[in-house]
Design a protein around this motif. Sequence first.
Motif, PDB file in Angstrom:
ATOM      1  N   ASN A 176      -7.286 -34.098  19.341  1.00 54.18           N
ATOM      2  CA  ASN A 176      -7.458 -33.157  20.447  1.00 54.18           C
ATOM      3  C   ASN A 176      -8.157 -31.881  19.992  1.00 54.18           C
ATOM      4  O   ASN A 176      -8.909 -31.269  20.756  1.00 54.18           O
ATOM      5  N   SER A 177      -7.926 -31.493  18.735  1.00 55.46           N
ATOM      6  CA  SER A 177      -8.573 -30.282  18.221  1.00 55.46           C
ATOM      7  C   SER A 177     -10.056 -30.496  17.930  1.00 55.46           C
ATOM      8  O   SER A 177     -10.810 -29.534  17.792  1.00 55.46           O
ATOM      9  N   CYS A 178     -10.468 -31.767  17.839  1.00 56.31           N
ATOM     10  CA  CYS A 178     -11.874 -32.077  17.549  1.00 56.31           C
ATOM     11  C   CYS A 178     -12.769 -31.894  18.772  1.00 56.31           C
ATOM     12  O   CYS A 178     -13.999 -31.813  18.635  1.00 56.31           O
ATOM     13  N   GLY A 179     -12.172 -31.856  19.941  1.00 56.63           N
ATOM     14  CA  GLY A 179     -12.961 -31.733  21.160  1.00 56.63           C
ATOM     15  C   GLY A 179     -13.852 -32.950  21.343  1.00 56.63           C
ATOM     16  O   GLY A 179     -13.393 -34.093  21.276  1.00 56.63           O
ATOM     17  N   ASP A 180     -15.142 -32.702  21.554  1.00 53.95           N
ATOM     18  CA  ASP A 180     -16.099 -33.802  21.749  1.00 53.95           C
ATOM     19  C   ASP A 180     -16.793 -34.199  20.452  1.00 53.95           C
ATOM     20  O   ASP A 180     -17.676 -35.052  20.458  1.00 53.95           O
ATOM     21  N   ARG A 181     -16.402 -33.599  19.340  1.00 50.89           N
ATOM     22  CA  ARG A 181     -17.052 -33.906  18.059  1.00 50.89           C
ATOM     23  C   ARG A 181     -16.533 -35.239  17.509  1.00 50.89           C
ATOM     24  O   ARG A 181     -15.337 -35.540  17.632  1.00 50.89           O
ATOM     25  N   PRO A 182     -17.393 -36.021  16.867  1.00 50.05           N
ATOM     26  CA  PRO A 182     -16.933 -37.266  16.231  1.00 50.05           C
ATOM     27  C   PRO A 182     -15.949 -36.943  15.111  1.00 50.05           C
ATOM     28  O   PRO A 182     -16.020 -35.887  14.477  1.00 50.05           O
ATOM     29  N   LEU A 183     -15.033 -37.841  14.878  1.00 55.10           N
ATOM     30  CA  LEU A 183     -14.029 -37.637  13.842  1.00 55.10           C
ATOM     31  C   LEU A 183     -14.666 -37.744  12.463  1.00 55.10           C
ATOM     32  O   LEU A 183     -15.329 -38.728  12.139  1.00 55.10           O
ATOM     33  N   ASP A 184     -14.467 -36.724  11.639  1.00 53.03           N
ATOM     34  CA  ASP A 184     -14.861 -36.757  10.230  1.00 53.03           C
ATOM     35  C   ASP A 184     -13.670 -37.328   9.467  1.00 53.03           C
ATOM     36  O   ASP A 184     -12.676 -36.631   9.247  1.00 53.03           O
ATOM     37  N   VAL A 185     -13.761 -38.591   9.085  1.00 49.68           N
ATOM     38  CA  VAL A 185     -12.619 -39.283   8.484  1.00 49.68           C
ATOM     39  C   VAL A 185     -12.192 -38.620   7.183  1.00 49.68           C
ATOM     40  O   VAL A 185     -10.989 -38.474   6.906  1.00 49.68           O
ATOM     41  N   ASP A 186     -13.152 -38.190   6.375  1.00 45.25           N
ATOM     42  CA  ASP A 186     -12.812 -37.554   5.101  1.00 45.25           C
ATOM     43  C   ASP A 186     -12.030 -36.260   5.335  1.00 45.25           C
ATOM     44  O   ASP A 186     -11.031 -35.990   4.655  1.00 45.25           O
ATOM     45  N   TRP A 188     -10.283 -35.517   7.967  1.00 46.22           N
ATOM     46  CA  TRP A 188      -8.981 -35.876   8.531  1.00 46.22           C
ATOM     47  C   TRP A 188      -8.007 -36.285   7.443  1.00 46.22           C
ATOM     48  O   TRP A 188      -6.839 -35.866   7.447  1.00 46.22           O
ATOM     49  N   LEU A 189      -8.452 -37.087   6.479  1.00 43.39           N
ATOM     50  CA  LEU A 189      -7.557 -37.535   5.415  1.00 43.39           C
ATOM     51  C   LEU A 189      -7.143 -36.376   4.512  1.00 43.39           C
ATOM     52  O   LEU A 189      -6.002 -36.332   4.027  1.00 43.39           O
ATOM     53  N   ILE A 190      -8.048 -35.448   4.278  1.00 43.31           N
ATOM     54  CA  ILE A 190      -7.691 -34.257   3.496  1.00 43.31           C
ATOM     55  C   ILE A 190      -6.640 -33.449   4.253  1.00 43.31           C
ATOM     56  O   ILE A 190      -5.648 -32.987   3.674  1.00 43.31           O
ATOM     57  N   HIS A 191      -6.850 -33.292   5.551  1.00 45.43           N
ATOM     58  CA  HIS A 191      -5.884 -32.573   6.392  1.00 45.43           C
ATOM     59  C   HIS A 191      -4.526 -33.267   6.361  1.00 45.43           C
ATOM     60  O   HIS A 191      -3.484 -32.610   6.183  1.00 45.43           O
ATOM     61  N   LEU A 192      -4.515 -34.591   6.521  1.00 45.55           N
ATOM     62  CA  LEU A 192      -3.263 -35.342   6.544  1.00 45.55           C
ATOM     63  C   LEU A 192      -2.546 -35.251   5.197  1.00 45.55           C
ATOM     64  O   LEU A 192      -1.327 -35.114   5.142  1.00 45.55           O
ATOM     65  N   GLY A 193      -3.313 -35.320   4.105  1.00 44.54           N
ATOM     66  CA  GLY A 193      -2.717 -35.217   2.781  1.00 44.54           C
ATOM     67  C   GLY A 193      -2.046 -33.869   2.569  1.00 44.54           C
ATOM     68  O   GLY A 193      -0.956 -33.780   1.998  1.00 44.54           O
ATOM     69  N   ASN A 194      -2.696 -32.805   3.046  1.00 45.86           N
ATOM     70  CA  ASN A 194      -2.118 -31.469   2.911  1.00 45.86           C
ATOM     71  C   ASN A 194      -0.922 -31.286   3.841  1.00 45.86           C
ATOM     72  O   ASN A 194       0.075 -30.666   3.482  1.00 45.86           O
ATOM     73  N   LYS A 195      -1.033 -31.820   5.043  1.00 44.46           N
ATOM     74  CA  LYS A 195       0.043 -31.679   6.021  1.00 44.46           C
ATOM     75  C   LYS A 195       1.295 -32.442   5.580  1.00 44.46           C
ATOM     76  O   LYS A 195       2.421 -31.952   5.683  1.00 44.46           O
ATOM     77  N   SER A 196       1.100 -33.659   5.101  1.00 45.21           N
ATOM     78  CA  SER A 196       2.228 -34.502   4.691  1.00 45.21           C
ATOM     79  C   SER A 196       2.620 -34.284   3.236  1.00 45.21           C
ATOM     80  O   SER A 196       3.642 -34.787   2.793  1.00 45.21           O
ATOM     81  N   GLN A 197       1.789 -33.536   2.503  1.00 51.04           N
ATOM     82  CA  GLN A 197       2.006 -33.282   1.075  1.00 51.04           C
ATOM     83  C   GLN A 197       2.105 -34.585   0.283  1.00 51.04           C
ATOM     84  O   GLN A 197       3.048 -34.834  -0.460  1.00 51.04           O
ATOM     85  N   ILE A 198       1.082 -35.423   0.494  1.00 52.52           N
ATOM     86  CA  ILE A 198       0.922 -36.668  -0.254  1.00 52.52           C
ATOM     87  C   ILE A 198      -0.434 -36.625  -0.944  1.00 52.52           C
ATOM     88  O   ILE A 198      -1.423 -36.226  -0.327  1.00 52.52           O
ATOM     89  N   SER A 199      -0.487 -37.049  -2.194  1.00 56.29           N
ATOM     90  CA  SER A 199      -1.750 -37.055  -2.921  1.00 56.29           C
ATOM     91  C   SER A 199      -2.723 -38.037  -2.273  1.00 56.29           C
ATOM     92  O   SER A 199      -2.307 -38.998  -1.629  1.00 56.29           O
ATOM     93  N   GLN A 200      -4.004 -37.791  -2.453  1.00 54.99           N
ATOM     94  CA  GLN A 200      -5.019 -38.643  -1.842  1.00 54.99           C
ATOM     95  C   GLN A 200      -4.928 -40.090  -2.324  1.00 54.99           C
ATOM     96  O   GLN A 200      -5.185 -41.022  -1.569  1.00 54.99           O
ATOM     97  N   PHE A 201      -4.546 -40.288  -3.578  1.00 53.20           N
ATOM     98  CA  PHE A 201      -4.416 -41.645  -4.116  1.00 53.20           C
ATOM     99  C   PHE A 201      -3.364 -42.429  -3.338  1.00 53.20           C
ATOM    100  O   PHE A 201      -3.606 -43.539  -2.861  1.00 53.20           O
ATOM    101  N   ASN A 202      -2.169 -41.855  -3.203  1.00 55.20           N
ATOM    102  CA  ASN A 202      -1.089 -42.546  -2.492  1.00 55.20           C
ATOM    103  C   ASN A 202      -1.343 -42.604  -1.001  1.00 55.20           C
ATOM    104  O   ASN A 202      -0.975 -43.576  -0.340  1.00 55.20           O
ATOM    105  N   LEU A 203      -1.991 -41.579  -0.463  1.00 56.17           N
ATOM    106  CA  LEU A 203      -2.297 -41.575   0.963  1.00 56.17           C
ATOM    107  C   LEU A 203      -3.257 -42.705   1.318  1.00 56.17           C
ATOM    108  O   LEU A 203      -3.147 -43.318   2.383  1.00 56.17           O
ATOM    109  N   ALA A 204      -4.199 -42.989   0.420  1.00 57.04           N
ATOM    110  CA  ALA A 204      -5.163 -44.058   0.672  1.00 57.04           C
ATOM    111  C   ALA A 204      -4.454 -45.394   0.861  1.00 57.04           C
ATOM    112  O   ALA A 204      -4.831 -46.201   1.719  1.00 57.04           O
ATOM    113  N   ILE A 205      -3.399 -45.626   0.079  1.00 56.61           N
ATOM    114  CA  ILE A 205      -2.623 -46.861   0.207  1.00 56.61           C
ATOM    115  C   ILE A 205      -1.835 -46.849   1.508  1.00 56.61           C
ATOM    116  O   ILE A 205      -1.842 -47.799   2.285  1.00 56.61           O
ATOM    117  N   GLY A 206      -1.146 -45.738   1.763  1.00 57.15           N
ATOM    118  CA  GLY A 206      -0.295 -45.638   2.939  1.00 57.15           C
ATOM    119  C   GLY A 206      -1.051 -45.686   4.241  1.00 57.15           C
ATOM    120  O   GLY A 206      -0.575 -46.253   5.232  1.00 57.15           O
TER     121      GLY A 206
END
Length: 242
Positions: A176-186, A188-206
Amino acid sequence: MEQFDVKEFQELSLNEGVEAMADLCLKVAKTAEKLVEESYAEIKEFRIENEQQTANKYEFPIDIELIAKYLGMKIEKKSLNKEEPKSFSRILGIITSQNGKVEVTIDNEVSYKTQRYTIANAVGRFLLNQAGTSLKCSYAIPLIPQSLEEVAADCIALFLLLPMKTFKDEFLRYLNSCGDRPLDVDAWLIHLGNKSQISQFNLAIGYQQLKQVLCYQRQADFQASGFDINKILDDPYDKIFA
């Protein structure tokens, strides 16, 4: 040179295998989510200090130490790798269970995110071995797992740190915060990793497991509704699905 037979993939019944794995992961995800809810509801100190969050409303990052406490696990943090490592692996945690007492020692010289995941992995190993009288094992910087139990513990750990509803809520807010912009997956994953406090390595699996589980859950709900299209259209999380 013998020609590759493309029919080999058809004979694997790959769709059936993926569905069976998705069904198992969904059961793990639901059980992990229930454990998170019960842990938050039962720990009195948490309820007093965090009045905004209740058993029905918890947010990222999931308090994995609270869950360990709920299960009676004692967490200690200290250096586990004082000597110069002789291999690529670095010990991140050691879990010991004897006569109902469970102790987990975490390496305090690695990142906060890695410490969190190590505790979650220890919870997974504990849950998988409750029937045993004793347990002693270590968790190291993951190269390739040596046993399927390590893979199973990772699955539990990831769904504890990424409960399905919490993930869906966060993903929906982000889209919803992206508005009409296409999702930048990279991004988003950085945001999710920081929000959930999971390293990118483990987040990639999860993340891959979450995609599989949520897709399977949505299909199962749609089938259970008699393939009622309104079931899909009325889903408040419809936006997060392709």
